[in-house]
Design a protein around this motif. Structure first.
Motif, PDB file in Angstrom:
ATOM      1  N   ARG A 377      -3.246  -4.685  -1.791  1.00 55.67           N
ATOM      2  CA  ARG A 377      -2.062  -5.193  -1.086  1.00 55.67           C
ATOM      3  C   ARG A 377      -1.086  -4.051  -0.799  1.00 55.67           C
ATOM      4  NH1 ARG A 377      -0.781  -8.973  -4.225  1.00 55.67           N
ATOM      5  NH2 ARG A 377      -1.377 -10.780  -2.981  1.00 55.67           N
ATOM      6  N   ALA A 378      -0.850  -3.215  -1.799  1.00 56.15           N
ATOM      7  CA  ALA A 378       0.061  -2.086  -1.614  1.00 56.15           C
ATOM      8  C   ALA A 378      -0.473  -1.117  -0.572  1.00 56.15           C
ATOM      9  CB  ALA A 378       0.286  -1.370  -2.948  1.00 56.15           C
ATOM     10  N   GLY A 379      -1.774  -0.836  -0.622  1.00 60.03           N
ATOM     11  CA  GLY A 379      -2.370   0.080   0.350  1.00 60.03           C
ATOM     12  C   GLY A 379      -2.341  -0.465   1.756  1.00 60.03           C
ATOM     13  N   ARG A 380      -2.674  -1.756   1.893  1.00 59.97           N
ATOM     14  CA  ARG A 380      -2.648  -2.380   3.228  1.00 59.97           C
ATOM     15  C   ARG A 380      -1.250  -2.383   3.815  1.00 59.97           C
ATOM     16  NH1 ARG A 380      -2.999  -8.731   3.256  1.00 59.97           N
ATOM     17  NH2 ARG A 380      -0.950  -8.304   2.318  1.00 59.97           N
ATOM     18  N   ASP A 381      -0.298  -2.836   3.025  1.00 63.37           N
ATOM     19  CA  ASP A 381       1.062  -2.953   3.549  1.00 63.37           C
ATOM     20  C   ASP A 381       1.642  -1.589   3.927  1.00 63.37           C
ATOM     21  OD1 ASP A 381       0.747  -5.628   3.062  1.00 63.37           O
ATOM     22  OD2 ASP A 381       2.086  -5.702   1.320  1.00 63.37           O
ATOM     23  N   ARG A 382       1.370  -0.580   3.120  1.00 61.50           N
ATOM     24  CA  ARG A 382       1.893   0.749   3.424  1.00 61.50           C
ATOM     25  C   ARG A 382       1.238   1.320   4.672  1.00 61.50           C
ATOM     26  NH1 ARG A 382       6.031   3.496   4.222  1.00 61.50           N
ATOM     27  NH2 ARG A 382       6.047   5.689   3.552  1.00 61.50           N
ATOM     28  N   LEU A 383      -0.082   1.151   4.812  1.00 65.98           N
ATOM     29  CA  LEU A 383      -0.775   1.666   5.993  1.00 65.98           C
ATOM     30  C   LEU A 383      -0.275   0.976   7.251  1.00 65.98           C
ATOM     31  CD1 LEU A 383      -3.005   3.506   7.164  1.00 65.98           C
ATOM     32  CD2 LEU A 383      -4.595   1.584   6.870  1.00 65.98           C
ATOM     33  N   GLU A 384      -0.122  -0.345   7.201  1.00 70.23           N
ATOM     34  CA  GLU A 384       0.384  -1.070   8.365  1.00 70.23           C
ATOM     35  C   GLU A 384       1.782  -0.589   8.750  1.00 70.23           C
ATOM     36  OE1 GLU A 384       0.259  -5.235   7.652  1.00 70.23           O
ATOM     37  OE2 GLU A 384      -1.932  -5.340   7.608  1.00 70.23           O
ATOM     38  N   GLU A 385       2.629  -0.375   7.758  1.00 70.27           N
ATOM     39  CA  GLU A 385       3.992   0.084   8.032  1.00 70.27           C
ATOM     40  C   GLU A 385       3.987   1.460   8.687  1.00 70.27           C
ATOM     41  OE1 GLU A 385       8.127   1.114   5.566  1.00 70.27           O
ATOM     42  OE2 GLU A 385       6.262   0.642   4.495  1.00 70.27           O
ATOM     43  N   LEU A 386       3.200   2.382   8.133  1.00 68.75           N
ATOM     44  CA  LEU A 386       3.158   3.744   8.661  1.00 68.75           C
ATOM     45  C   LEU A 386       2.572   3.775  10.065  1.00 68.75           C
ATOM     46  CD1 LEU A 386       1.925   5.565   5.451  1.00 68.75           C
ATOM     47  CD2 LEU A 386       4.178   5.818   6.495  1.00 68.75           C
ATOM     48  N   LEU A 387       1.485   3.055  10.287  1.00 67.28           N
ATOM     49  CA  LEU A 387       0.867   3.051  11.613  1.00 67.28           C
ATOM     50  C   LEU A 387       1.770   2.367  12.629  1.00 67.28           C
ATOM     51  CD1 LEU A 387      -2.873   2.218  10.797  1.00 67.28           C
ATOM     52  CD2 LEU A 387      -1.885   4.449  11.344  1.00 67.28           C
ATOM     53  N   PRO A 452      -0.399   5.295  -1.972  1.00 67.21           N
ATOM     54  CA  PRO A 452       0.608   5.485  -0.918  1.00 67.21           C
ATOM     55  C   PRO A 452       0.766   6.949  -0.524  1.00 67.21           C
ATOM     56  CG  PRO A 452       1.406   3.929  -2.556  1.00 67.21           C
ATOM     57  CD  PRO A 452       0.126   4.484  -3.092  1.00 67.21           C
ATOM     58  N   GLU A 453       0.696   7.869  -1.488  1.00 68.48           N
ATOM     59  CA  GLU A 453       0.861   9.289  -1.184  1.00 68.48           C
ATOM     60  C   GLU A 453      -0.274   9.802  -0.297  1.00 68.48           C
ATOM     61  OE1 GLU A 453       2.948   7.989  -4.677  1.00 68.48           O
ATOM     62  OE2 GLU A 453       0.789   7.997  -4.254  1.00 68.48           O
ATOM     63  N   THR A 454      -1.510   9.426  -0.636  1.00 68.79           N
ATOM     64  CA  THR A 454      -2.650   9.860   0.165  1.00 68.79           C
ATOM     65  C   THR A 454      -2.607   9.228   1.546  1.00 68.79           C
ATOM     66  OG1 THR A 454      -3.999  10.141  -1.827  1.00 68.79           O
ATOM     67  CG2 THR A 454      -5.167   9.929   0.269  1.00 68.79           C
ATOM     68  N   THR A 455      -2.251   7.956   1.611  1.00 68.10           N
ATOM     69  CA  THR A 455      -2.149   7.263   2.894  1.00 68.10           C
ATOM     70  C   THR A 455      -1.102   7.922   3.783  1.00 68.10           C
ATOM     71  OG1 THR A 455      -2.867   5.175   1.894  1.00 68.10           O
ATOM     72  CG2 THR A 455      -1.672   5.046   3.992  1.00 68.10           C
ATOM     73  N   GLU A 456       0.036   8.281   3.209  1.00 70.82           N
ATOM     74  CA  GLU A 456       1.085   8.942   3.990  1.00 70.82           C
ATOM     75  C   GLU A 456       0.614  10.284   4.532  1.00 70.82           C
ATOM     76  OE1 GLU A 456       4.284   9.048   1.232  1.00 70.82           O
ATOM     77  OE2 GLU A 456       4.509   6.855   1.213  1.00 70.82           O
ATOM     78  N   ALA A 457      -0.105  11.052   3.704  1.00 63.16           N
ATOM     79  CA  ALA A 457      -0.623  12.336   4.167  1.00 63.16           C
ATOM     80  C   ALA A 457      -1.634  12.143   5.291  1.00 63.16           C
ATOM     81  CB  ALA A 457      -1.262  13.093   3.004  1.00 63.16           C
ATOM     82  N   ALA A 458      -2.461  11.106   5.177  1.00 65.80           N
ATOM     83  CA  ALA A 458      -3.467  10.842   6.212  1.00 65.80           C
ATOM     84  C   ALA A 458      -2.816  10.464   7.530  1.00 65.80           C
ATOM     85  CB  ALA A 458      -4.404   9.735   5.744  1.00 65.80           C
ATOM     86  N   VAL A 459      -1.817   9.595   7.498  1.00 62.62           N
ATOM     87  CA  VAL A 459      -1.158   9.176   8.735  1.00 62.62           C
ATOM     88  C   VAL A 459      -0.408  10.342   9.366  1.00 62.62           C
ATOM     89  CG1 VAL A 459       0.593   7.648   9.722  1.00 62.62           C
ATOM     90  CG2 VAL A 459      -1.031   6.759   8.037  1.00 62.62           C
ATOM     91  N   GLN A 460       0.206  11.193   8.566  1.00 64.65           N
ATOM     92  CA  GLN A 460       0.865  12.379   9.118  1.00 64.65           C
ATOM     93  C   GLN A 460      -0.141  13.274   9.838  1.00 64.65           C
ATOM     94  OE1 GLN A 460       2.832  14.161   5.749  1.00 64.65           O
ATOM     95  NE2 GLN A 460       4.268  12.458   5.506  1.00 64.65           N
ATOM     96  N   ALA A 461      -1.345  13.415   9.256  1.00 56.90           N
ATOM     97  CA  ALA A 461      -2.389  14.203   9.916  1.00 56.90           C
ATOM     98  C   ALA A 461      -2.830  13.545  11.216  1.00 56.90           C
ATOM     99  CB  ALA A 461      -3.576  14.392   8.977  1.00 56.90           C
ATOM    100  N   LEU A 462      -2.911  12.225  11.226  1.00 62.60           N
ATOM    101  CA  LEU A 462      -3.270  11.508  12.456  1.00 62.60           C
ATOM    102  C   LEU A 462      -2.218  11.721  13.539  1.00 62.60           C
ATOM    103  CD1 LEU A 462      -4.693   8.058  11.241  1.00 62.60           C
ATOM    104  CD2 LEU A 462      -5.938   9.839  12.493  1.00 62.60           C
ATOM    105  N   VAL A 463      -0.964  11.721  13.153  1.00 63.01           N
ATOM    106  CA  VAL A 463       0.114  11.957  14.120  1.00 63.01           C
ATOM    107  C   VAL A 463      -0.049  13.332  14.761  1.00 63.01           C
ATOM    108  CG1 VAL A 463       2.594  12.327  14.360  1.00 63.01           C
ATOM    109  CG2 VAL A 463       1.752  10.382  13.033  1.00 63.01           C
ATOM    110  N   ARG A 464      -0.317  14.349  13.934  1.00 64.54           N
ATOM    111  CA  ARG A 464      -0.493  15.698  14.481  1.00 64.54           C
ATOM    112  C   ARG A 464      -1.729  15.769  15.375  1.00 64.54           C
ATOM    113  NH1 ARG A 464       0.670  16.884   9.001  1.00 64.54           N
ATOM    114  NH2 ARG A 464      -1.514  17.452   8.617  1.00 64.54           N
ATOM    115  N   ALA A 465      -2.808  15.125  14.946  1.00 63.34           N
ATOM    116  CA  ALA A 465      -4.046  15.151  15.732  1.00 63.34           C
ATOM    117  C   ALA A 465      -3.861  14.421  17.054  1.00 63.34           C
ATOM    118  CB  ALA A 465      -5.184  14.516  14.927  1.00 63.34           C
ATOM    119  N   TRP A 466      -3.203  13.274  17.019  1.00 62.57           N
ATOM    120  CA  TRP A 466      -2.958  12.493  18.243  1.00 62.57           C
ATOM    121  C   TRP A 466      -2.104  13.306  19.222  1.00 62.57           C
ATOM    122  CZ3 TRP A 466      -5.078   8.080  19.915  1.00 62.57           C
ATOM    123  CH2 TRP A 466      -4.440   7.331  20.895  1.00 62.57           C
ATOM    124  N   GLY A 467      -1.097  13.987  18.695  1.00 63.82           N
ATOM    125  CA  GLY A 467      -0.263  14.819  19.550  1.00 63.82           C
ATOM    126  C   GLY A 467      -1.034  15.962  20.159  1.00 63.82           C
TER     127      GLY A 467
END
Length: 484
Positions: A377-387, A452-467
């Motif tokens: 639940r924590a992982g899903r909610d955090r990933l949805e929020e970040l994305l 949450p820490e790993t998920t945040e790092a992954a989404v930040q990497a996705l942001v850079r890659a998408w850009g």
């Protein structure tokens, strides 16, 4: 219907896998090399597969032979190809540090594996299981069906979930993948049809292809694509029609928290599919690897075999830890006997100590699932929020269980994004890894089971890659579509 993979890839087959690889007008040979490299890393081109000759691929792709030669040369320099004069070029997969560019900081985040960390009390259970070992030391140690106490524990777990089961309906395996491979060899002959959903767990269709099956595919929609969260409105109808039309000998399904879409089949859909399979004599294999990882699903659904004849596959790889290689098959007694004959040439049983560990763990499964529910639940909610904040135009399904979500990118750029993410320190599986012959470039599978820490790092990497794909800091869908 899909072709059967072999050790040689034709120019036509590679063209299909490549998809739209040309990118934004940069170097053609480098873009071609990058896409082939991703196909090898993703497993869509298996190691030791012979690639098409340079001349044949150049003709198929309408390129100069010089361009293809340069692409192959770059892959050889990256140790992704091994070429022998007169014998062609063969796909290789060297160690990750030798082929991946250095990340900008720290280690890579590996989002390609959807797996929870080990249970915190696993060492305690393992130490206790050692005390049970002397009871088995006077025996041979070869238990092809599994030790009696584990088979009884598995049977009791099914019974508690609404599927009455006896220990003689259970075979213990070396994980769920081993179970799927055994079933494919026992049920499928070369040239037989086998039904699978797409997208799907890639190692499952690889097992059926390895057994010689001709694959019949049925599309599966994301979790929130239909009413009540049960996938497409007529998904059961699509499965029923495919079974009736193709008459497959076997059908591999994930009825609960499907990987990668997250969808679950309703009780009515389960009954309809199993009724159609029974009429055709199709053996339905239900992969329950993630079936008990419920976060907040409204429906109370029983195991598939409670609704009609089906073979069940389970394991503790997702609930306990991937390093505990214990799975099982629940089937009728005649099929269990057939599986024994198939198993003997390959292995002589599951390690006894690991079985003892799992027998103890199953007694605490309710506690295990409560912990996993909170983590997911924590992982899903955090990933949805970040994305949602970083990519408002992406479609992120709100899954109610399982370990992944199947994100819609809005453009066919999944493979390009996966390649770009590697340069940003993130390993992620492109959408086509879960399809056949290059499909699902508009989707990306992301796990919800990381901290949450790993998920945040992954989404930040996705942001850079998408850009980097759109050559702008924060691209929108229109810009990216134009680039691709």
């Amino acid at each position: 219907m899909a072709r059967i993979m072999d050790a040689t890839l034709s120019a036509r087959a590679l063209d299909t896998l490549l998809g739209d690889w040309r990118g934004d007008g940069g170097s053609a040979y480098r873009a071609l090399a990058d896409r082939i490299r991703l196909l090898i890393l993703d497993g869509r081109i298996p190691v030791d597969t012979r690639l098409p000759a340079e001349r044949d691929l150049a003709e198929r792709l309408h390129l100069s032979r010089t361009t293809v030669t340069a692409a192959y040369r770059e892959l050889r320099e990256q140790r992704m190809l091994h070429s022998i004069r007169g014998s062609g070029s063969v796909a290789r997969l060297p160690g990750a540090p030798a082929i991946l560019p250095a990340p900008p900081a720290a280690d890579y985040v590996d989002f390609s594996k959807a797996a929870l960390p080990a249970l915190p009390w696993l060492p305690e259970i393992a130490r206790a299981a050692v005390d049970d070992l002397p009871l088995h030391l006077g025996e041979s140690g070869y238990e092809q069906l599994g030790i009696p106490e584990l088979r009884a524990a598995i049977a009791d777990r099914y019974t508690a979930r609404g599927l009455p089961t006896s220990p003689d309906q259970v075979m213990v395996t070396i994980g769920a993948q081993h179970a799927i491979a055994l079933l494919s060899r026992a049920l499928v002959g070369r040239g037989d049809r086998a039904l699978i959903e797409v997208p799907t767990y890639p190692h499952a269709y690889e097992a059926f292809r390895g057994a010689g099956a001709r694959l019949v595919t049925v599309a599966t929609s994301p979790h929130d694509a239909g009413p009540e969260g049960f996938g497409a409105p007529d998904e059961a109808g699509d499965l029923v029609r495919a079974i009736g039309h193709a008459n497959p000998v076997a059908a591999y399904l994930m009825p609960d928290f499907h990987n990668p879409t997250g969808r679950s089949l309703s009780a009515d859909a389960r009954e309809r599919v199993l009724d159609a399979a029974a009429r055709q004599g199709t053996v339905v294999i239900a992969d329950e690897t993630t079936a008990e990882l419920d976060i907040d699903r409204a429906a109370d659904l029983k195991p598939l075999a409670a609704y009609g004849p089906a073979v069940m596959v389970g394991s503790v790889g997702k609930t306990v830890w991937g390093g505990v290689r214990v799975g099982w098959i629940r089937a009728d007694r005649p099929l269990i006997r057939r599986l024994l004959a198939v198993r003997s040439p390959g292995d002589l049983g599951t390690p006894i100590l690991e079985q003892l560990v799992v027998a103890r763990l199953l007694a605490r499964m309710d506690d295990i699932l409560e912990l996993r529910r909170e983590q997911l639940r924590a992982g899903r909610d955090r990933l949805e929020e970040l994305l949602g904040d970083a990519f408002p135009a992406w479609h992120v399904p709100h899954v109610d269980g399982g370990i992944v979500t199947w994100v819609g990118l809005g453009a066919p750029v999944s493979s390009q994004l996966a390649l770009a993410a590697r340069t940003e320190g993130l390993i992620v599986a492109a959408g086509p890894r879960f399809g056949i012959d290059g499909a699902f470039e508009r989707f990306l599978r992301l796990p919800i089971c990381y901290s949450p820490e790993t998920t945040e790092a992954a989404v930040q990497a996705l942001v850079r890659a998408w850009g980097s794909l759109a050559r702008t800091p924060v691209p929108d869908q229109g810009v990216l579509t134009a680039v691709v």
